[in-house]
Write a protein that holds these residues in place. Structure first.
Motif, mmCIF file in Angstrom:
data_model
loop_
_atom_site.group_PDB
_atom_site.id
_atom_site.type_symbol
_atom_site.label_atom_id
_atom_site.label_comp_id
_atom_site.label_asym_id
_atom_site.label_seq_id
_atom_site.Cartn_x
_atom_site.Cartn_y
_atom_site.Cartn_z
ATOM 1 N N UNK A 125 45.032 34.129 49.920
ATOM 2 C CA UNK A 125 44.990 34.839 48.646
ATOM 3 C C UNK A 125 46.133 35.848 48.638
ATOM 4 N N UNK A 126 46.997 35.757 47.637
ATOM 5 C CA UNK A 126 48.128 36.688 47.549
ATOM 6 C C UNK A 126 47.765 37.905 46.701
ATOM 7 N N UNK A 127 48.572 38.976 46.865
ATOM 8 C CA UNK A 127 48.347 40.248 46.162
ATOM 9 C C UNK A 127 47.819 41.243 47.175
ATOM 10 N N UNK A 128 48.715 41.668 48.103
ATOM 11 C CA UNK A 128 48.210 42.417 49.272
ATOM 12 C C UNK A 128 47.526 43.725 48.887
ATOM 13 N N UNK A 129 46.396 43.947 49.540
ATOM 14 C CA UNK A 129 45.524 45.077 49.204
ATOM 15 C C UNK A 129 46.149 46.421 49.499
ATOM 16 N N UNK A 130 46.973 46.489 50.567
ATOM 17 C CA UNK A 130 47.547 47.804 50.891
ATOM 18 C C UNK A 130 48.504 48.257 49.807
ATOM 19 N N UNK A 131 49.184 47.308 49.155
ATOM 20 C CA UNK A 131 50.089 47.711 48.057
ATOM 21 C C UNK A 131 49.277 48.146 46.828
ATOM 22 N N UNK A 132 48.175 47.435 46.558
ATOM 23 C CA UNK A 132 47.320 47.824 45.419
ATOM 24 C C UNK A 132 46.790 49.242 45.662
ATOM 25 N N UNK A 133 46.357 49.522 46.911
ATOM 26 C CA UNK A 133 45.845 50.860 47.247
ATOM 27 C C UNK A 133 46.931 51.912 47.048
ATOM 28 N N UNK A 134 48.144 51.593 47.497
ATOM 29 C CA UNK A 134 49.251 52.546 47.372
ATOM 30 C C UNK A 134 49.591 52.804 45.897
#
Ligand code: ATP
Ligand code: AH0
Length: 389
Positions: A125-134
């Motif tokens: 699954x793409x769309x990394x969570x750490x970037x969304x959090x940032x």
């Protein structure tokens, strides 16, 4: 009570479903209030890139990294947008975008795609969570499927455990049938004795994937789906073709089982078009025939694999708006009423996004999210990786 955002883009790749919810309780006392739900379409170019990768296009690692971050940025934007006019959320559960899913195989068995000998499944699954959090400043839980897969499960379907706590009934056996790109079912027996252990769940096969691909093919890309099933409703199914297509291995594989666009994608549709050649079907007849396959594969799987038929069936996902598909399901299920989850108070459009908000909430509380009888995992496990903001 915790305010959470659930995000998912499913196998239809039509856009990001975002749900803003307030959640309280844990299992039987679980309560979810939907404050806002919205689908944010992908930019056309991004959608094209995702669909190409899903269809097997080879890309470089650099391109993969770019795609991952473009998806994460779109997800973060969806999270920002859904909060407009509301008190902010404190947690995000993001499923991301599936671009590859390979079910596990049992020793000596076959997953039907014949591409690897390894026993474990693999899913991306793409769309990394750490970037969304940032980007959002909100703690984000992502990568929900991998822990179940690592212990031998399919990592899918994951929604059945959430369905169990939001949609079970004290006396009634229910099937919750999702009609996304791929279809999946959660069978919930009446809520007594060891009801949770008696639950079942699996991917039923095509939901809208073949119908959408056929509409795109038949309209040279001018349309992406058959609105309300109106076009198919003007045709008639070719029964010999339906019978032929129902012989497909996947439909006879006992659950737990999962699938994706790798099987029910472009190549599958092309084979269907080829098979249909000798029958000289009109476009409407071809769509009606694919709709019949979709409905019949679902109903046959209930008849074959459930311990008993449900008393009611509740549809959800975009395909629940396809009135012709709904009508065909009702006709094949005879006296078993076919409704939508909306009719028992749970949004049929945003149930999956809501489910990933619940799974993130459970992850934070240390509550397992998988249902071993649905994913085939040997035991329950915590799902999701937590990325603090
Ligand atoms: N009014 C409508 N009539 C017919 N079909 C519709 C309608 N609205 C949506 N759909 C179908 O629903 C699909 C989207 O459904 P949904 O968003 O539930 O899928 P998904 O979440 O991408 O898939 P999955 O559940 O497999 O992950 C569209 O591609 C379309 O085929
Ligand atoms: C690998 C993957 O993304 N699978 C999806 C897909 O779309 C429907 C069906 O196949 C289901 O198994 C799953 O999604 C839902 C959200 C689930 O896990 O329950």
């Amino acid at each position: 009570m915790t305010r959470i955002i659930g995000l998912i883009s499913g196998t239809s790749v039509d856009g990001i479903d975002a749900a803003l919810v307030d959640i309280s309780g844990t299992d039987l006392d679980l309560k979810v209030e939907l404050l806002a739900g919205q689908t944010y379409p992908y930019p056309a170019e991004l959608r094209e890139s995702i669909l190409a990768v899903c269809a097997g296009k080879a890309i470089s690692m650099a391109e993969l990294a770019e795609l991952d971050d473009a998806i994460a940025s779109s997800f973060a934007q969806a999270a920002e947008n859904i909060q407009t006019g509301h008190q902010p959320a404190t947690l995000i559960g993001s499923h991301g975008q599936t671009v590859y899913h390979r079910p596990p195989i049992k020793a000596g068995g076959s997953r039907g795609t014949g591409e690897s000998n390894s026993l474990l499944g693999y899913t991306l699954q793409l769309g990394r969570g750490d970037l969304i959090a940032h980007l959002t400043g909100i703690t984000t839980v992502s990568n929900f499927r991998v822990a179940d897969i690592a212990i031998g499960g399919h990592g899918a379907p994951l929604v059945p455990r959430v369905d169990a706590y939001l949609l079970s009934h004290p006396e009634e056996g229910r099937c919750i049938q999702n009609l996304g790109g791929i279809g999946n079912v959660a069978y919930i027996p009446p809520r007594r004795d060891n009801w949770l252990e008696k639950m079942r769940g699996w991917d039923t096969g095509p939901g809208n994937s073949l119908l959408d691909l056929a509409v795109e093919h038949l309209t040279n890309g001018a349309k992406t789906y058959d609105e309300d099933g109106k076009w198919a409703a003007t045709g008639s199914p070719c029964q010999p073709l339906v019978e032929q297509w129902l012989q497909q291995d996947y439909f006879h594989l006992p659950p737990p089982k999962s699938t994706g666009r790798e099987l029910f994608g472009v190549d599958y549709l092309n084979q269907c078009l080829k098979d249909a050649g000798p029958y000289q079907l009109s476009p409407a007849d071809f769509l009606a025939t694919l709709t019949e396959l979709t409905a019949a594969s679902i109903v046959h799987s209930y008849q074959t694999f459930l311990p008993q038929m449900p008393q009611r069936v509740f549809l959800c996902g975009g395909g629940s708006r396809n009135l012709y598909l709904k009508q065909r399901l009702q006709s094949l299920l005879k006296t078993i009423p076919v409704l939508t989850t909306h009719e028992v108070g749970l949004s049929a459009d945003f149930k999956e996004a809501i489910a990933f908000a619940v799974l993130a909430y459970w992850r934070q509380l240390g509550i397992p999210g998988n249902l071993p009888s649905a994913t085939g995992a040997p035991h329950e496990v915590l799902l999701g990786e937590i990325h603090p903001a």
